[in-house]
Design an enzyme around this catalytic site. Structure first.
Site, PDB file in Angstrom:
ATOM      1  N   ARG A 187       0.930  -1.176  -0.048  1.00  0.00           N
ATOM      2  CA  ARG A 187       0.010   0.151   0.017  1.00  0.00           C
ATOM      3  C   ARG A 187       0.859   1.251   0.066  1.00  0.00           C
ATOM      4  NH1 ARG A 187      -1.414   2.014   4.248  1.00  0.00           N
ATOM      5  NH2 ARG A 187      -2.229  -0.140   5.454  1.00  0.00           N
ATOM      6  N   TYR A 197     -16.221  17.240 -15.125  1.00  0.00           N
ATOM      7  CA  TYR A 197     -16.775  15.682 -14.806  1.00  0.00           C
ATOM      8  C   TYR A 197     -17.538  15.871 -13.507  1.00  0.00           C
ATOM      9  CZ  TYR A 197     -16.553  10.889 -14.379  1.00  0.00           C
ATOM     10  OH  TYR A 197     -16.569   9.305 -14.293  1.00  0.00           O
ATOM     11  N   ASP A 237      -7.578  19.130 -14.544  1.00  0.00           N
ATOM     12  CA  ASP A 237      -7.862  17.879 -14.794  1.00  0.00           C
ATOM     13  C   ASP A 237      -7.412  17.757 -16.095  1.00  0.00           C
ATOM     14  OD1 ASP A 237      -9.093  15.536 -16.027  1.00  0.00           O
ATOM     15  OD2 ASP A 237     -10.772  15.740 -14.394  1.00  0.00           O
ATOM     16  N   LYS A 245      -8.628   6.567 -19.641  1.00  0.00           N
ATOM     17  CA  LYS A 245      -9.032   7.168 -20.995  1.00  0.00           C
ATOM     18  C   LYS A 245      -7.844   7.007 -21.922  1.00  0.00           C
ATOM     19  CE  LYS A 245     -12.373   8.184 -18.564  1.00  0.00           C
ATOM     20  NZ  LYS A 245     -12.603   9.343 -17.900  1.00  0.00           N
TER      21      LYS A 245
END
Ligand SMILES: *Cc1c(COP(=O)(O)O)cnc(C)c1O
Length: 368
Positions: free
Chosen positions: A47, A99, A168, A193
């Site tokens: 992690r 978004y 973004d 994407k």
């Protein structure tokens, strides 16, 4: 600096004689620590860090021009940016047309604690909204409207008011736009994407110009636990190798589709920032390095979109964008505040002539 293709194919690659040219994903959740007198190891636990993450982060960080931290998804990356930027008594400024989950997350998780959330349209008055804010998030080109705002100008205002500026960069990709040299503090993106590009990975990243800010974002990842899977990270690194090639074909296909759509009576409100007559073009051509495959247009109704998709052989009906196959998404179905017939189309890597003929044929079928 070498060209985009050279940088993409070499991204994350090094290697001494005898080492594999392509290393595999390191899936181990835990690492040998040695005995108390042994020197401390870099990797301890899955992690906190992972060699596959580091290879990916080096590659993407080099393209973005900063220090990259990979996340489990674009939203995990945005959540970390919101948490890194929130301050008591200060506002957060978000795009009203970006978004949708970024707005929902801020409304659900921050507003109940008294954080003022200000929303500004991508082409709206950012300077007026920034005083009193600790974090400003832009999305340019915006999804799904493909509106563009001036990163450099807004960065100056944000800096003057002590606010962090995050951009973004999902639609543009690190090859299409580099917000850090334009003055942004953070780049955030969904690598689900075009960056990974094969519709088989959910992933995100944050890249910071400042190493201390990157350390803070990395701590937020370790503590928040939204860590990327090594397998997904490896797949994205593999996809990154062809980003230059894919973007080139996608942008060429988008350009050809835009020309064809302009000559057809059915689509309205056609937008693609790379079109010189597009309202976004003057700013986009100044701050973007190259175009991509994402465009949008509006058909007369939701039903017309359905008939268009039914008549097309090449355009698949899926959400998300930036994949190998051309895809279309009717955004109103997800609750975006857009017309019922607005289609976000992501041009894929098909042959241009095939794609244009297919899309025109499908529009003709709807038009009757
Ligand atoms: C898809 C997307 C996101 C969210 O990314 P996920 O990887 O789906 O979590 C954020 N911003 C933009 C602009 C997007 O297109």
């Amino acid at each position: 600096m070498t060209g985009d293709g050279t940088r993409c194919v070499g991204a994350g690659e090094g290697g001494a004689p005898g080492e594999p040219v392509r290393s595999g994903p390191v899936l181990s959740s835990t690492f040998h620590l040695g005995l108390p007198h042994d020197p401390p190891t870099r990797d301890l636990y899955g992690r906190a860090d992972n060699p596959t993450w580091r290879a990916y982060e080096e590659a993407v960080g080099e393209l973005d021009g900063g220090h990259c931290v990979a996340f489990a998804s674009g939203m995990a990356a945005i959540a970390a940016v919101l948490r890194a930027g929130v301050r008591p008594g200060r506002a957060i400024v978000l795009p009203s047309d970006g978004y949708y989950l970024a707005r929902l997350l801020a409304a659900d998780e921050l507003a109940p604690f008294g954080v003022e959330i200000r929303e500004v349209a991508t082409v709206g008055d950012w300077a007026a909204a920034i005083p009193g804010a600790s974090l400003v998030l832009l999305e340019t080109p915006s999804n799904p409207g493909l509106e563009v705002c001036d990163i450099r100008a807004i960065a100056e205002v944000a800096r003057a008011h002590g606010a962090l500026l995050a951009v973004d960069n999902t639609t543009a990709t690190p090859l299409g736009q580099r917000p850090l040299p334009l003055g942004a503090d953070l780049v955030v993106a969904s690598d689900t994407k075009a960056l990974s590009g094969h519709s088989d990975v959910v992933l995100g990243h944050v890249t910071c110009g400042d190493v201390l800010l990157a350390d803070r974002v990395r701590r937020l990842r370790t503590q928040g636990g939204a860590v990327p899977g090594p397998m997904e990270t490896w797949l994205a690194l593999r996809g990154l190798g062809t980003l230059d090639l894919r973007l080139e074909r996608q942008a060429a296909n988008a350009h050809a589709l835009v020309q064809a759509l302009l000559g057809h009576p059915l689509p309205a409100d056609l937008r693609w920032p790379g079109l010189p007559s597009d309202p976004a073009y003057p700013i986009a051509s100044r701050q973007m390095r190259r175009w991509n495959g994402v465009l949008r247009f509006t058909l007369p109704s939701a039903d017309a979109v359905g008939r268009f998709l039914d008549a097309s052989r090449l355009v698949v009906s899926t959400t998300s964008f930036g994949g190998l196959r051309t895809s279309a998404d009717r955004r109103a179905r997800w609750g975006d505040a857009v017309p019922e017939g607005l289609v976000r189309l992501s041009a894929g890597c098909e042959d241009t002539d095939d794609l244009v003929a297919d899309v025109l044929g499908a529009l003709d079928a709807v038009h009757g």
